[in-house]
Design a protein around this motif. Structure first.
Motif, short mmCIF file in Angstrom:
data_model
loop_
_atom_site.label_atom_id
_atom_site.label_comp_id
_atom_site.label_asym_id
_atom_site.label_seq_id
_atom_site.Cartn_x
_atom_site.Cartn_y
_atom_site.Cartn_z
N VAL A 413 0.86 -1.19 0.00
CA VAL A 413 0.00 0.00 0.00
C VAL A 413 0.89 1.23 0.00
O VAL A 413 1.87 1.29 0.75
N GLY A 414 0.60 2.18 -0.89
CA GLY A 414 1.47 3.36 -1.05
C GLY A 414 2.40 3.21 -2.24
O GLY A 414 2.90 4.20 -2.77
N GLY A 415 2.63 1.97 -2.67
CA GLY A 415 3.49 1.74 -3.84
C GLY A 415 2.74 2.02 -5.13
O GLY A 415 1.52 2.23 -5.13
N THR A 416 3.46 2.01 -6.26
CA THR A 416 2.82 2.36 -7.54
C THR A 416 3.07 1.28 -8.60
O THR A 416 4.06 0.57 -8.56
N VAL A 417 2.12 1.24 -9.53
CA VAL A 417 2.29 0.44 -10.74
C VAL A 417 2.16 1.38 -11.94
O VAL A 417 1.22 2.17 -12.01
N GLU A 440 -5.87 4.49 -6.43
CA GLU A 440 -5.72 5.87 -6.85
C GLU A 440 -5.12 5.94 -8.25
O GLU A 440 -4.03 5.42 -8.50
N TYR A 441 -5.84 6.62 -9.15
CA TYR A 441 -5.29 6.86 -10.48
C TYR A 441 -4.54 8.18 -10.43
O TYR A 441 -5.12 9.23 -10.21
N VAL A 442 -3.24 8.12 -10.62
CA VAL A 442 -2.42 9.33 -10.45
C VAL A 442 -2.40 10.17 -11.72
O VAL A 442 -2.49 11.39 -11.68
N GLY A 443 -2.29 9.52 -12.86
CA GLY A 443 -2.29 10.28 -14.12
C GLY A 443 -1.48 9.58 -15.19
O GLY A 443 -1.00 8.46 -15.00
N ARG A 457 -1.53 4.28 -7.94
CA ARG A 457 -0.99 4.07 -6.58
C ARG A 457 -1.91 3.14 -5.82
O ARG A 457 -3.14 3.33 -5.80
N ARG A 458 -1.31 2.13 -5.20
CA ARG A 458 -2.14 1.21 -4.39
C ARG A 458 -2.51 1.89 -3.08
O ARG A 458 -1.63 2.34 -2.35
N VAL A 459 -3.80 2.00 -2.80
CA VAL A 459 -4.22 2.64 -1.55
C VAL A 459 -5.05 1.69 -0.68
O VAL A 459 -5.45 2.05 0.42
N SER A 460 -5.36 0.51 -1.18
CA SER A 460 -6.14 -0.43 -0.35
C SER A 460 -5.73 -1.85 -0.66
O SER A 460 -5.02 -2.11 -1.62
#
Lengths: 460, 460
Positions: A413-417, A440-443, A457-460
């Motif tokens: 959680v907090g990491g990104t793909v 979360e879709y960052v852009g 971003r993984r938030v859950s």
């Protein structure tokens, strides 16, 4: 063999068939001629116009028959824009109009005009205040559909008509999807519709232009249909179209109630039976017979093919079913998932058994398509690196979303793909997946390897 | 009740009716869809296109179906002109084209283009050399009908096509009147036609555009029919149109021979039975089923009405039968009489008895209309003044010619009659009367009392 694509075309209504056969015998002559066959044809044409005008809610001399709904829209938009050329060259349309409206807008742009698209919310409806704000003193015409053809959402026509009236802008309503169910709310200036959507034959549209609306028909002149629809009248089909409209209207209230129940069953049961489904469109303010849902990790064309093998005819707004490989502009404007998209539109007379069999088959079919694509299992153990990159370049919908879903569990959680993709559907479906999954879709940004990099971003 | 106006519209051919009924059941769905109803519709559409292309003499992918012959002409002309915009903006047409061609020409002129009308002789045909001379390096498109819709004259299509080829100009042939009788001679670039002229249903035209012809469809884009005919395909009617074309072609040679005999009977007998009649159009190079004649001192509308009362449906190019009160542009271009004009066009199956009854009734009907208008007796004693003025201002066709005929005998040979008239038909009919009567038409000048003064010198 249940046909569930009434929004594309419906089989001929028995009343239309009967009227068509009679009019083939009685109405083949030129209604402009003075001899008896011509006078008989003229009487049939006049009677059909009166019946259609009554159903539309206008005067007979305000209504002409066109060769299709598309031609009605094209003629209505070009005539209204030309009639108000001195006012300005702005055309305001909703972003989810039928392609005939958007294509007329492109032609207007190509001729030097301006087109403003009013956005819609996630339900597919415009906000009347946002629509009103798009109108200005240089707006020649506004267009709003009565209800959306892909997701069934009804538009706030009465409120937008009021805003148009206040701004002094004529409003063209594309009523193709709704006219069989009932009249359009008051306040429109022009109205277009298509007979084969209400059980009439192909080859007939109608265009109503209220008295007092400035209108200058475009293209070569012609004496027929008040100069608004050139060419010999398609009379037997016009007679059948008017008869059919009257017949479906007589049955509309009861049939709408019944189909609304069947559609509700699909709306409720599909998400229960099939995991990872998004049912789109307004659940309440909608057409009675139409429901659309999208299935994550599914290729729309394959699913349609599987349904067709089982005897179910449906359509889809997924990119893989379009000749341009782009998702439906409607789903895009709504910001909802487009992959594995299925539109079900029930023709009059659809039975509960047909719907039940559809609900019975669907989970297995979706499951088998997902298996074929190697869709992710729900949930996976977290852990691993903080940032992953998935290279989906050259891969088509639904693969990029499947690959994203497979790896999201591997970052904490907090990491990104970051998903690299050159598939147009990804631009819509990756944000839609995040919305569905609570991530979360960052852009997005251009990818150095080509295509686009989508950051999640993984938030859950 | 004999219907003699096949050039306007023909009753549905039995084969077309049968095909239409079958296609209503099998071909109502959207041929663009992938499910079985859509695939079935697509197969019917493809088969209809192949059958029509074979009859036209082109490749299936060169042919699209349009909502009418008029729309085929409009789309063909606007697309070809736009496709060759860089070559130039000149459109060359014969002066006797169908109104759909002339209206497309007017639209071209309104948009800043140039239209050149090639004149015709008294038979109604263009001279290929005159047509060739009208072509130049800035000519984007030439249009020539295969045969004239009002007088039946066949145009020299092969010769004009050769001239167009030599000049590098594409030729659009409006084959509406002839396609049921046989293919158009080789050499055309674009071809337009209309199904309800060959026993097909209303609502179907066709447009063929040869590969290699530059073509840019105008108006809003659409994916159907190669982007050349927007809107949902009128499929059952298209299927019926193609079936009907094939059926009438199979019968064409024998039926043409038979009807040609009946038309010859009319061509020969009418001038024998009715005095002061001019049969117009080429007596040999003509459509098999169509003949047109004009009766001096007769009001066309009244004669049509009398014929209708006796059960005969015919049409007329007289000014009184037109909404604009001007004589047919075809008769005007030919310089032939327009008053008392009758066009007889026999549908397939017309019997000799029908024609005989027509010939039996016609003299009495023409005579009674002439009596009503007080037409002149043939010949009157000469003498009187050298120059007479007849004031026919405010009087409509056929009165000005009747008054001229009544007084010509009152001036000596060498004397003149001046007819004052503000009726548009007089401009055509006074010179035509002089031609028929062997008198000299001197010319026209504005009349000080309003209208026009037409000067006639008695020479016999």
């Amino acid at each position: 063999m249940p046909y569930f694509d009434a929004a594309s075309a419906a089989p001929l209504h028995p009343v239309a068939r009967q009227a068509l056969l009679a009019a083939l015998d009685e109405g083949w002559a030129d209604p402009a001629r003075l001899y008896r066959e011509g006078r008989r044809a003229r009487m049939l044409l006049d009677a059909a116009r009166e019946a259609a005008a009554e159903a539309v809610g206008c005067r007979p001399d305000e209504l002409v028959f066109t060769p299709s709904g598309t031609r009605a829209v094209h003629a209505g938009i070009s005539g209204a824009l030309a009639g108000r050329r001195r006012v300005g060259d702005r055309l305001v349309v909703s972003a989810v109009e039928h392609s005939s409206v958007l294509h007329a807008g492109e032609a207007h742009t190509a001729a030097g005009g301006t087109v403003t698209e009013v956005p819609v919310g996630r339900s597919g409806a415009v906000d009347p205040e946002v629509f009103a704000a798009a109108l200005d003193s240089r707006t020649a015409l506004a267009c709003l559909q009565s209800a959306n053809h892909e997701v069934g959402t009804e538009q706030p026509v009465a409120e937008v008509a009021e805003a148009c009236r206040a701004a002094g802008v004529p409003l063209l309503v594309d009523a193709a999807q709704s006219l069989g169910w009932g009249p359009v709310p008051e306040g429109w200036s022009l109205l277009a519709a298509s007979a084969h959507k209400w059980g009439g034959p192909a080859g007939v549209g109608l265009l109503a232009v209220r008295k007092g609306v400035r209108f200058a028909p475009q293209g070569p002149a012609d004496e027929r249909e008040s100069g608004r629809a050139p060419g010999f009248e398609n009379l037997p089909a016009i007679v059948a179209a008017a008869a059919s409209l009257r017949a479906v209207r007589a049955e509309a209230a009861a049939e709408a109630e019944r189909l609304r129940g069947l559609v509700d069953r699909i709306r409720v049961r599909v998400p229960e039976l099939v995991p990872d489904v998004e049912v789109v469109g307004d659940p309440v303010r909608r057409l009675p017979h139409l429901v659309t849902f999208s299935c994550l990790y599914v290729d729309g064309e394959t699913l349609l093919h599987e349904l067709d093998r089982e005897g179910f005819s449906v359509s889809s707004g997924s990119s893989c079913t379009s000749s341009t490989l782009t998702p439906s502009h409607v789903l895009r404007a709504m910001g909802v998932l487009s992959e594995g998209n299925v539109r079900v539109s029930l023709p009059a007379g659809t039975t509960g058994q047909d719907v039940d069999r559809f609900l019975e088959l669907l989970p297995g079919l979706v499951g088998s398509v997902r298996d074929r694509f190697g869709a992710p299992e729900p949930a996976a153990a977290p852990g691993g690196s903080e940032a992953l990159v998935v290279d989906s370049l050259g891969k088509r919908c639904p693969i990029p979303v499947i690959e994203l879903a497979k790896v999201i569990g591997r970052v904490p959680v907090g990491g990104t793909v970051t998903v690299l993709s050159d598939d147009e559907a990804a631009r819509l479906d990756i944000p839609a997946w995040c919305e569905m999954r609570g991530q979360e879709y960052v852009g997005e940004e251009p990818s150095p390897k080509g295509g686009t990099a989508y950051l999640v971003r993984r938030v859950s």
